[in-house]
Design a protein around this motif. Structure first.
Motif, PDB file in Angstrom:
ATOM      1  N   LEU A 171       0.867  -1.185   0.000  1.00  0.00           N
ATOM      2  CA  LEU A 171       0.000   0.000   0.000  1.00  0.00           C
ATOM      3  C   LEU A 171       0.901   1.231   0.000  1.00  0.00           C
ATOM      4  CD1 LEU A 171      -2.664  -1.119   2.652  1.00  0.00           C
ATOM      5  CD2 LEU A 171      -2.852  -1.214   0.155  1.00  0.00           C
ATOM      6  N   PRO A 172       1.249   1.760  -1.173  1.00  0.00           N
ATOM      7  CA  PRO A 172       2.165   2.915  -1.237  1.00  0.00           C
ATOM      8  C   PRO A 172       1.416   4.234  -1.063  1.00  0.00           C
ATOM      9  CG  PRO A 172       1.660   2.143  -3.448  1.00  0.00           C
ATOM     10  CD  PRO A 172       0.940   1.220  -2.499  1.00  0.00           C
ATOM     11  N   GLU A 173       2.093   5.184  -0.419  1.00  0.00           N
ATOM     12  CA  GLU A 173       1.595   6.556  -0.274  1.00  0.00           C
ATOM     13  C   GLU A 173       0.119   6.587   0.115  1.00  0.00           C
ATOM     14  OE1 GLU A 173       2.464   8.620  -3.868  1.00  0.00           O
ATOM     15  OE2 GLU A 173       4.635   8.382  -3.688  1.00  0.00           O
ATOM     16  N   LEU A 174      -0.125   6.177   1.316  1.00  0.00           N
ATOM     17  CA  LEU A 174      -1.501   6.056   1.809  1.00  0.00           C
ATOM     18  C   LEU A 174      -2.257   7.368   1.757  1.00  0.00           C
ATOM     19  CD1 LEU A 174      -0.941   3.752   4.929  1.00  0.00           C
ATOM     20  CD2 LEU A 174      -2.070   3.138   2.794  1.00  0.00           C
ATOM     21  N   ARG A 175      -3.535   7.219   1.437  1.00  0.00           N
ATOM     22  CA  ARG A 175      -4.457   8.345   1.467  1.00  0.00           C
ATOM     23  C   ARG A 175      -5.584   8.026   2.441  1.00  0.00           C
ATOM     24  NH1 ARG A 175      -5.818   8.535  -4.767  1.00  0.00           N
ATOM     25  NH2 ARG A 175      -5.863   6.280  -4.283  1.00  0.00           N
ATOM     26  N   PRO A 176      -6.334   9.011   2.896  1.00  0.00           N
ATOM     27  CA  PRO A 176      -7.412   8.737   3.860  1.00  0.00           C
ATOM     28  C   PRO A 176      -8.411   7.686   3.364  1.00  0.00           C
ATOM     29  CG  PRO A 176      -6.991  11.086   3.763  1.00  0.00           C
ATOM     30  CD  PRO A 176      -6.152  10.481   2.686  1.00  0.00           C
ATOM     31  N   GLU A 177      -8.676   7.672   2.029  1.00  0.00           N
ATOM     32  CA  GLU A 177      -9.654   6.701   1.516  1.00  0.00           C
ATOM     33  C   GLU A 177      -9.120   5.266   1.521  1.00  0.00           C
ATOM     34  OE1 GLU A 177      -8.066   9.102  -2.089  1.00  0.00           O
ATOM     35  OE2 GLU A 177      -8.653   9.441   0.010  1.00  0.00           O
ATOM     36  N   ASP A 178      -7.822   5.086   1.826  1.00  0.00           N
ATOM     37  CA  ASP A 178      -7.268   3.728   1.927  1.00  0.00           C
ATOM     38  C   ASP A 178      -7.620   3.061   3.255  1.00  0.00           C
ATOM     39  OD1 ASP A 178      -6.077   3.784  -0.586  1.00  0.00           O
ATOM     40  OD2 ASP A 178      -4.275   4.770   0.190  1.00  0.00           O
ATOM     41  N   ALA A 179      -8.165   3.832   4.167  1.00  0.00           N
ATOM     42  CA  ALA A 179      -8.552   3.247   5.455  1.00  0.00           C
ATOM     43  C   ALA A 179      -9.742   2.311   5.267  1.00  0.00           C
ATOM     44  CB  ALA A 179      -8.910   4.359   6.438  1.00  0.00           C
ATOM     45  N   GLY A 180      -9.884   1.339   6.165  1.00  0.00           N
ATOM     46  CA  GLY A 180     -11.022   0.435   6.112  1.00  0.00           C
ATOM     47  C   GLY A 180     -10.628  -1.006   6.383  1.00  0.00           C
ATOM     48  N   LYS A 181     -11.545  -1.942   6.022  1.00  0.00           N
ATOM     49  CA  LYS A 181     -11.336  -3.355   6.282  1.00  0.00           C
ATOM     50  C   LYS A 181     -10.555  -4.011   5.149  1.00  0.00           C
ATOM     51  CE  LYS A 181     -15.563  -4.162   8.990  1.00  0.00           C
ATOM     52  NZ  LYS A 181     -16.820  -4.945   9.045  1.00  0.00           N
ATOM     53  N   TYR A 182      -9.505  -4.706   5.514  1.00  0.00           N
ATOM     54  CA  TYR A 182      -8.718  -5.502   4.578  1.00  0.00           C
ATOM     55  C   TYR A 182      -8.840  -6.972   4.997  1.00  0.00           C
ATOM     56  CZ  TYR A 182      -6.696  -1.268   2.601  1.00  0.00           C
ATOM     57  OH  TYR A 182      -6.527  -0.066   1.970  1.00  0.00           O
ATOM     58  N   GLN A 183      -9.326  -7.811   4.069  1.00  0.00           N
ATOM     59  CA  GLN A 183      -9.581  -9.222   4.403  1.00  0.00           C
ATOM     60  C   GLN A 183      -8.669 -10.123   3.578  1.00  0.00           C
ATOM     61  OE1 GLN A 183     -13.185 -11.591   3.057  1.00  0.00           O
ATOM     62  NE2 GLN A 183     -13.688 -11.363   5.239  1.00  0.00           N
ATOM     63  N   CYS A 184      -8.036 -11.062   4.264  1.00  0.00           N
ATOM     64  CA  CYS A 184      -7.208 -12.063   3.604  1.00  0.00           C
ATOM     65  C   CYS A 184      -7.929 -13.417   3.687  1.00  0.00           C
ATOM     66  CB  CYS A 184      -5.828 -12.167   4.248  1.00  0.00           C
ATOM     67  SG  CYS A 184      -4.788 -13.452   3.490  1.00  0.00           S
ATOM     68  N   GLN A 185      -7.994 -14.110   2.547  1.00  0.00           N
ATOM     69  CA  GLN A 185      -8.648 -15.417   2.501  1.00  0.00           C
ATOM     70  C   GLN A 185      -7.647 -16.486   2.090  1.00  0.00           C
ATOM     71  OE1 GLN A 185     -11.641 -16.181  -0.579  1.00  0.00           O
ATOM     72  NE2 GLN A 185     -12.865 -17.275   0.938  1.00  0.00           N
ATOM     73  N   ALA A 186      -7.646 -17.594   2.825  1.00  0.00           N
ATOM     74  CA  ALA A 186      -6.847 -18.773   2.490  1.00  0.00           C
ATOM     75  C   ALA A 186      -7.808 -19.864   2.037  1.00  0.00           C
ATOM     76  CB  ALA A 186      -6.039 -19.237   3.690  1.00  0.00           C
ATOM     77  N   GLU A 187      -7.578 -20.423   0.849  1.00  0.00           N
ATOM     78  CA  GLU A 187      -8.549 -21.351   0.269  1.00  0.00           C
ATOM     79  C   GLU A 187      -7.848 -22.563  -0.332  1.00  0.00           C
ATOM     80  OE1 GLU A 187     -12.477 -21.119  -2.653  1.00  0.00           O
ATOM     81  OE2 GLU A 187     -10.935 -19.570  -2.734  1.00  0.00           O
ATOM     82  N   THR A 188      -8.449 -23.752  -0.111  1.00  0.00           N
ATOM     83  CA  THR A 188      -8.040 -24.999  -0.751  1.00  0.00           C
ATOM     84  C   THR A 188      -9.314 -25.688  -1.258  1.00  0.00           C
ATOM     85  OG1 THR A 188      -8.260 -26.443   1.196  1.00  0.00           O
ATOM     86  CG2 THR A 188      -6.191 -25.213   0.960  1.00  0.00           C
ATOM     87  N   PRO A 189      -9.190 -26.750  -2.050  1.00  0.00           N
ATOM     88  CA  PRO A 189     -10.395 -27.469  -2.483  1.00  0.00           C
ATOM     89  C   PRO A 189     -11.202 -28.051  -1.328  1.00  0.00           C
ATOM     90  CG  PRO A 189      -8.524 -28.064  -3.859  1.00  0.00           C
ATOM     91  CD  PRO A 189      -7.978 -27.271  -2.718  1.00  0.00           C
ATOM     92  N   TYR A 190     -10.639 -28.084  -0.129  1.00  0.00           N
ATOM     93  CA  TYR A 190     -11.306 -28.748   0.995  1.00  0.00           C
ATOM     94  C   TYR A 190     -11.806 -27.783   2.060  1.00  0.00           C
ATOM     95  CZ  TYR A 190      -8.489 -32.222  -1.350  1.00  0.00           C
ATOM     96  OH  TYR A 190      -7.917 -33.005  -2.312  1.00  0.00           O
ATOM     97  N   GLY A 191     -11.611 -26.473   1.866  1.00  0.00           N
ATOM     98  CA  GLY A 191     -12.105 -25.517   2.844  1.00  0.00           C
ATOM     99  C   GLY A 191     -11.366 -24.192   2.730  1.00  0.00           C
ATOM    100  N   SER A 192     -11.841 -23.211   3.507  1.00  0.00           N
ATOM    101  CA  SER A 192     -11.229 -21.878   3.473  1.00  0.00           C
ATOM    102  C   SER A 192     -11.341 -21.223   4.848  1.00  0.00           C
ATOM    103  CB  SER A 192     -11.903 -20.999   2.412  1.00  0.00           C
ATOM    104  OG  SER A 192     -13.273 -20.805   2.732  1.00  0.00           O
ATOM    105  N   ALA A 193     -10.553 -20.183   5.052  1.00  0.00           N
ATOM    106  CA  ALA A 193     -10.590 -19.399   6.290  1.00  0.00           C
ATOM    107  C   ALA A 193     -10.212 -17.959   5.946  1.00  0.00           C
ATOM    108  CB  ALA A 193      -9.633 -19.980   7.330  1.00  0.00           C
ATOM    109  N   THR A 194     -10.692 -17.020   6.760  1.00  0.00           N
ATOM    110  CA  THR A 194     -10.423 -15.602   6.505  1.00  0.00           C
ATOM    111  C   THR A 194      -9.965 -14.895   7.776  1.00  0.00           C
ATOM    112  OG1 THR A 194     -12.737 -15.000   6.927  1.00  0.00           O
ATOM    113  CG2 THR A 194     -12.127 -15.483   4.644  1.00  0.00           C
ATOM    114  N   LYS A 195      -9.321 -13.758   7.579  1.00  0.00           N
ATOM    115  CA  LYS A 195      -8.898 -12.879   8.671  1.00  0.00           C
ATOM    116  C   LYS A 195      -9.029 -11.444   8.177  1.00  0.00           C
ATOM    117  CE  LYS A 195      -6.726 -12.089  12.683  1.00  0.00           C
ATOM    118  NZ  LYS A 195      -7.208 -12.536  14.000  1.00  0.00           N
ATOM    119  N   THR A 196      -9.520 -10.542   9.051  1.00  0.00           N
ATOM    120  CA  THR A 196      -9.761  -9.153   8.654  1.00  0.00           C
ATOM    121  C   THR A 196      -8.959  -8.196   9.527  1.00  0.00           C
ATOM    122  OG1 THR A 196     -11.997  -9.719   7.933  1.00  0.00           O
ATOM    123  CG2 THR A 196     -11.521  -7.396   8.278  1.00  0.00           C
ATOM    124  N   LEU A 197      -8.382  -7.171   8.893  1.00  0.00           N
ATOM    125  CA  LEU A 197      -7.616  -6.125   9.591  1.00  0.00           C
ATOM    126  C   LEU A 197      -8.271  -4.778   9.299  1.00  0.00           C
ATOM    127  CD1 LEU A 197      -4.930  -5.217  11.082  1.00  0.00           C
ATOM    128  CD2 LEU A 197      -4.034  -4.824   8.770  1.00  0.00           C
TER     129      LEU A 197
END
Length: 424
Positions: A340-366
């Motif tokens: 995330l280069p040169e952040l601006r105020p509109e860059d604020a908010g929820k960022y979600q990372c998803q890990a996925e395989t054919p057998y299931g998935s999981a997420t985490k939010t920052l």
């Protein structure tokens, strides 16, 4: 008229008559044979020691059957130099070796007990089966029908039987083998059979398992035999071997197949880290984040990176999202790094990372907070004002107390010059 021409005309008329008679006979023969038809697979295969069911149906000219005597069916193995004599019914000779029939008088003497005419000739069914197949059973077979008034051999519609070596059993998992969840492996005996029930055995280093044997009958009378192996795998079971053995008591032969257990483990926990270092406003940013979301604070104009990783088997696919937008990240080893280069105020908010395989998935939010540079200026000015105010107060106090001290010092000499009265 010249006698030569008369003789020539007579000869020509005789030849024409002969051709017409021959054509008429051929037409009658073709019409008769067209009513005789047999439907059977052109070729079938059977494993040595097992069995095969061969479906078959036939038709014949009903007008050729002039009496109600029972219709007999005969399957013969076609071999040059071999023949069968129907001594008990005066049907004469037939080329080949008789293997199956519904004629009880022939059964006692010449029919192979491993062959069976399972169909009913009276109903146009000529199906037959071979049990405990042997190498000598390979070859061509044809069907013949007969009673005292009707007889026909379907020699142009033969079935070719191939006898192959016994194959390994089939083996598979009913579903994906997941860590911590019950899994079932199935072992299937090679080829359906009649009256030949194999025995199954399992060999493995896996622990705490169960075994069941089962069978299923089909509409043609054949059976399929199998066995199930049930256990609950863990990641420690990855790569362990599992062997299924199938033994046929009639031929004293055992076939087996082994596989290595492949255990999948869906992602359960996703970890997010960042190089944002503004911890002074972390408490206020955490209050903005709803729920139990992790929070990070960065300054406007700053460039940061968000790191995401997760453990699973197989290696998961990692992706970043912000709202409905999928963001491009760079794979670095087991991590997916979002820049995330040169952040601006509109860059604020929820960022979600998803890990996925054919057998299931999981997420985490920052939750990312971006501190505006305008707010930073006001904040710095306020701090500077407080510092100046404190310094001014200190200076004022110093001047005030210095003035009092100076005034006190000037009064002291005047008191020393006043005369003192001596009392006598």
């Amino acid at each position: 008229m010249n006698p030569f021409w008369k003789a020539q005309n007579l000869s020509s008329s005789s030849a024409t008559l002969t051709i017409l008679i021959f054509a008429s006979l051929l037409k009658g023969l073709w019409s008769q044979n067209a009513a005789y038809n047999l439907t059977v697979p052109a070729s079938v295969s059977v494993q040595r020691g097992l069995c095969v069911h061969i479906p078959c149906s036939f038709t014949y000219d009903q007008t050729d059957r002039t009496n109600p005597e029972k219709l007999y069916g005969y399957w013969l193995q076609y071999k040059d130099g071999e023949g069968h004599y129907f001594a008990h019914r005066s049907y004469g000779w037939a080329k080949g070796i008789l293997v199956a029939t519904n004629d009880e008088k022939e059964t006692w003497f010449s029919v192979k007990t491993r062959f069976s005419l399972t169909g009913e000739p009276e109903e146009g069914n000529c199906s037959f089966s071979i049990l405990d197949a042997r190498s000598e059973d390979a070859g061509e077979y044809y069907f013949r029908i007969k009673n005292s008034a009707l007889g026909y051999s379907y020699v142009t519609q033969k079935v070719q039987v191939h006898v192959t070596e016994l194959e390994k059993p089939q083996m598979w998992a009913s579903a994906a083998v997941l860590s911590g969840k019950e899994a079932v492996y199935t072992c299937l005996a090679p080829g359906p059979c009649i009256k030949i029930e194999p025995t199954f055995s399992w060999h493995t280093r896996l622990r705490k398992y169960g075994r069941t044997q089962w069978s299923q009958q089909h509409s043609n009378g054949s059976w399929t035999y199998g066995s199930n192996f049930t256990f609950t795998p863990s990641l420690n079971d990855q790569g362990k071997w599992l062997t299924c053995k199938v033994q046929y008591p009639n031929i004293w032969k055992t076939v087996e197949k082994f596989i290595h257990v492949d255990v999948a483990d869906p992602p359960k926990t996703v970890k997010i880290s960042t190089n944002a270092t503004d911890h002074g406003h972390l408490a206020s940013c955490s209050r903005e984040a709803s729920g139990d979301l992790d929070a990070a604070v960065a300054q406007e104009g700053e460039s940061i990176s968000l790191h995401c990783e997760a453990e699973s088997r197989p290696v998961p696919t990692l992706s970043w999202r912000k709202g409905n937008d999928t963001l491009n990240c760079t794979r670095q080893g087991m991590e997916c790094v979002l820049l995330l280069p040169e952040l601006r105020p509109e860059d604020a908010g929820k960022y979600q990372c998803q890990a996925e395989t054919p057998y299931g998935s999981a997420t985490k939010t920052l939750w990312l907070c971006v501190q505006s540079s305008h707010n930073n200026i006001w904040g710095s000015s306020a701090i500077l004002f407080l510092i100046i105010l404190c310094l001014f107060k200190v200076l004022f106090c110093f001047v005030f107390f210095s003035a009092i001290r100076f005034a006190n010092q000037r009064k002291a000499p005047l008191r020393e010059k006043q005369p003192t009265m001596k009392v006598t």
